[in-house]
Enzyme design. Structure first.
Site, PDB file in Angstrom:
ATOM      1  N   SER A 139      -8.676  -6.440  -8.547  1.00 56.42           N
ATOM      2  CA  SER A 139      -7.584  -6.722  -7.598  1.00 56.42           C
ATOM      3  C   SER A 139      -8.033  -7.848  -6.672  1.00 56.42           C
ATOM      4  CB  SER A 139      -7.269  -5.488  -6.765  1.00 56.42           C
ATOM      5  OG  SER A 139      -6.477  -5.838  -5.646  1.00 56.42           O
TER       6      SER A 139
ATOM      7  N   TYR B 224      -9.763   1.395  -1.347  1.00 59.27           N
ATOM      8  CA  TYR B 224      -9.377   0.723  -2.606  1.00 59.27           C
ATOM      9  C   TYR B 224     -10.020  -0.664  -2.682  1.00 59.27           C
ATOM     10  CZ  TYR B 224      -6.042  -1.634  -5.809  1.00 59.27           C
ATOM     11  OH  TYR B 224      -5.448  -2.353  -6.822  1.00 59.27           O
TER      12      TYR B 224
ATOM     13  N   ALA C  57     -12.753  -1.787  -1.237  1.00 60.71           N
ATOM     14  CA  ALA C  57     -14.202  -1.682  -1.445  1.00 60.71           C
ATOM     15  C   ALA C  57     -14.512  -1.262  -2.880  1.00 60.71           C
ATOM     16  CB  ALA C  57     -14.797  -0.674  -0.456  1.00 60.71           C
TER      17      ALA C  57
ATOM     18  N   LYS D 201     -12.685  -1.861  -5.520  1.00 58.82           N
ATOM     19  CA  LYS D 201     -12.403  -2.995  -6.413  1.00 58.82           C
ATOM     20  C   LYS D 201     -13.500  -4.067  -6.303  1.00 58.82           C
ATOM     21  CE  LYS D 201      -8.460  -1.973  -8.503  1.00 58.82           C
ATOM     22  NZ  LYS D 201      -8.376  -1.792  -9.952  1.00 58.82           N
TER      23      LYS D 201
HETATM   24  N1  LIG Z   1       0.572  -3.230  -9.220  1.00 56.30           N
HETATM   25  C1  LIG Z   1      -0.118  -4.092  -8.496  1.00 56.30           C
HETATM   26  O1  LIG Z   1       0.417  -4.786  -7.611  1.00 56.30           O
HETATM   27  C2  LIG Z   1      -1.592  -4.278  -8.754  1.00 56.30           C
HETATM   28  C3  LIG Z   1      -2.258  -5.335  -8.112  1.00 56.30           C
HETATM   29  C4  LIG Z   1      -3.615  -5.515  -8.324  1.00 56.30           C
HETATM   30  C5  LIG Z   1      -4.310  -4.676  -9.171  1.00 56.30           C
HETATM   31  N2  LIG Z   1      -3.633  -3.655  -9.786  1.00 56.30           N
HETATM   32  C6  LIG Z   1      -4.419  -2.774 -10.645  1.00 56.30           C
HETATM   33  O2  LIG Z   1      -3.793  -2.638 -11.914  1.00 56.30           O
HETATM   34  C7  LIG Z   1      -4.084  -1.353 -12.450  1.00 56.30           C
HETATM   35  C8  LIG Z   1      -2.797  -0.651 -12.855  1.00 56.30           C
HETATM   36  O3  LIG Z   1      -1.921  -0.583 -11.746  1.00 56.30           O
HETATM   37  P1  LIG Z   1      -0.362  -0.278 -11.917  1.00 56.30           P
HETATM   38  O4  LIG Z   1       0.331  -0.981 -10.822  1.00 56.30           O
HETATM   39  O5  LIG Z   1       0.056  -0.490 -13.312  1.00 56.30           O
HETATM   40  O6  LIG Z   1      -0.345   1.297 -11.578  1.00 56.30           O
HETATM   41  P2  LIG Z   1       0.757   2.391 -11.951  1.00 56.30           P
HETATM   42  O7  LIG Z   1       2.050   1.778 -12.332  1.00 56.30           O
HETATM   43  O8  LIG Z   1       0.733   3.359 -10.815  1.00 56.30           O
HETATM   44  O9  LIG Z   1       0.127   3.087 -13.238  1.00 56.30           O
HETATM   45  C9  LIG Z   1      -1.069   3.784 -13.106  1.00 56.30           C
HETATM   46  C10 LIG Z   1      -1.457   4.367 -14.446  1.00 56.30           C
HETATM   47  O10 LIG Z   1      -2.678   5.082 -14.280  1.00 56.30           O
HETATM   48  C11 LIG Z   1      -2.499   6.429 -14.718  1.00 56.30           C
HETATM   49  N3  LIG Z   1      -3.288   7.325 -13.899  1.00 56.30           N
HETATM   50  C12 LIG Z   1      -3.247   7.493 -12.560  1.00 56.30           C
HETATM   51  N4  LIG Z   1      -4.099   8.450 -12.178  1.00 56.30           N
HETATM   52  C13 LIG Z   1      -4.695   8.911 -13.302  1.00 56.30           C
HETATM   53  C14 LIG Z   1      -5.655   9.919 -13.575  1.00 56.30           C
HETATM   54  N5  LIG Z   1      -6.177  10.678 -12.597  1.00 56.30           N
HETATM   55  N6  LIG Z   1      -6.040  10.114 -14.856  1.00 56.30           N
HETATM   56  C15 LIG Z   1      -5.492   9.396 -15.853  1.00 56.30           C
HETATM   57  N7  LIG Z   1      -4.581   8.426 -15.667  1.00 56.30           N
HETATM   58  C16 LIG Z   1      -4.181   8.194 -14.409  1.00 56.30           C
HETATM   59  C17 LIG Z   1      -1.006   6.687 -14.564  1.00 56.30           C
HETATM   60  O11 LIG Z   1      -0.578   7.686 -15.474  1.00 56.30           O
HETATM   61  P3  LIG Z   1      -0.425   9.222 -15.083  1.00 56.30           P
HETATM   62  O12 LIG Z   1       0.177   9.278 -13.713  1.00 56.30           O
HETATM   63  O13 LIG Z   1       0.464   9.748 -16.171  1.00 56.30           O
HETATM   64  O14 LIG Z   1      -1.786   9.800 -15.139  1.00 56.30           O
HETATM   65  C18 LIG Z   1      -0.421   5.343 -14.987  1.00 56.30           C
HETATM   66  O15 LIG Z   1      -0.348   5.244 -16.382  1.00 56.30           O
HETATM   67  C19 LIG Z   1      -4.898  -0.627 -11.380  1.00 56.30           C
HETATM   68  O16 LIG Z   1      -6.263  -0.825 -11.611  1.00 56.30           O
HETATM   69  C20 LIG Z   1      -4.512  -1.350 -10.116  1.00 56.30           C
HETATM   70  O17 LIG Z   1      -5.478  -1.242  -9.096  1.00 56.30           O
HETATM   71  C21 LIG Z   1      -2.311  -3.435  -9.588  1.00 56.30           C
END
Ligand SMILES: NC(=O)c1ccc[n+]([C@@H]2O[C@H](COP(=O)([O-])OP(=O)(O)OC[C@H]3O[C@@H](n4cnc5c(N)ncnc54)[C@H](OP(=O)(O)O)[C@@H]3O)[C@@H](O)[C@H]2O)c1
Length: 257
Positions: free
Chosen positions: A134, A147, A149, A151
């Site tokens: 991130s 979060y 820290a 990352k």
């Molecule tokens: N969206 C942004 O703006 C953004 C920006 C920078 C970085 N990122 C990074 O991108 C990645 C994905 O983010 P996203 O926005 O796609 O998140 P998201 O839409 O909330 O999806 C998160 C995924 O992780 C799974 N998950 C959550 N807790 C879990 C657990 N305890 N065990 C197994 N699976 C779990 C969820 O499925 P279940 O709930 O079914 O378990 C879901 O499939 C993360 O590393 C995030 O930090 C996102």
């Protein structure tokens, strides 16, 4: 190298993980994915979807073990899952040990455990690990202090693994997105919702103001498919001297945000 390559994607039931799983499938990979809930969309794009809690050592081990035993090995590991206990309105002083632990377990320890378990196979197949980081690793935010820290540690781990294992023929890279259009921003009760409340505006208003607030020169946030395209490009080996890199995709956000 076996004819069909196998990729493992963590946290893949929706959002960026689902987009990565779909794009890798499209690129010819057999995809093994883990999440707590196995969505219909995920089943459609995976060879094996494993219901696991990746916040536990047992859950991570079960996912990697399933890929090794049922598909014979791993060429690509995408550490996508992360945890966020905030946003913390009260900043650093309000974050409890349990909240730190939750965030670190899902964001950092899951990647450590998955990489450790998958590495023997990835080394054998001269494969690749891609960590989804991130921009908060470099631009920490007080409501997301845990979060940010976690990352930063993940990006550091990626560099360390690239240095240790690069000479043995594998690559480890990090992709660091700025805001990406997923449930994290768009759903009721999401981080975006809470940040909007903190800013005294509606979620919709907050979303519309994001590109300007983050000084994105493109004027828009990133789509999940764009992160997935970057994963497919890195994994393709078309530019296989990219190793230990941290590729930012944030619409041109200026660092002083
Ligand atoms: N969206 C942004 O703006 C953004 C920006 C920078 C970085 N990122 C990074 O991108 C990645 C994905 O983010 P996203 O926005 O796609 O998140 P998201 O839409 O909330 O999806 C998160 C995924 O992780 C799974 N998950 C959550 N807790 C879990 C657990 N305890 N065990 C197994 N699976 C779990 C969820 O499925 P279940 O709930 O079914 O378990 C879901 O499939 C993360 O590393 C995030 O930090 C996102």
């Amino acid at each position: 190298m076996p004819e069909t390559r196998t990729a493992v994607v963590t946290g893949a039931s929706k959002g960026i993980g689902l987009a990565i799983a779909a794009a890798l499938r499209e690129a010819g990979y057999q995809v093994v994915a883990g999440a707590r809930t196995i969505s219909a969309e995920l089943t459609e794009v995976t060879s094996l979807a494993v219901p696991v809690d990746l916040g536990t050592a047992e859950g991570v081990d079960r996912l990697i073990e399933a890929a090794l035993t049922e598909l014979g090995g791993i060429d690509l590991l995408v550490n996508n899952v992360a945890g966020m206990s905030g946003p913390h309105v009260g900043g650093f002083l309000s974050v409890t040990d349990d909240q730190w632990r939750h965030t670190l377990e899902l964001t950092l320890m899951s990647a450590i455990r998955a990489s450790r378990a998958a590495l023997p196979s990835i080394l054998e197949r001269r494969g690749h690990i891609i960590n989804i980081g991130s921009v908060n690793a470099r631009i920490p935010a007080s409501p997301l202090v845990d979060y940010s820290a976690a990352k930063a540690a993940l990006a550091n781990l990626g560099k360390a693994l690239a240095e240790e294992f690069g000479p043995r023929g594998i690559r480890v890279n990090t992709i660091s997105p700025g805001p990406v259009r997923t449930a994290v921003w768009t759903e009721a009760g999401s981080t975006g919702d809470a940040l909007a409340t903190m800013a005294g505006v509606s979620r919709q208003e907050f979303l519309e103001a994001l590109p300007a607030a983050f000084t994105m020169s493109t004027g828009r946030i990133t789509e999940p498919a764009e992160i997935a395209a970057l994963v497919v490009f890195l994994a393709s080996g078309a530019a296989s001297n990219i190793n230990g890199s941290d590729l930012v995709i944030d619409g041109g956000t200026r660092n002083e945000v």
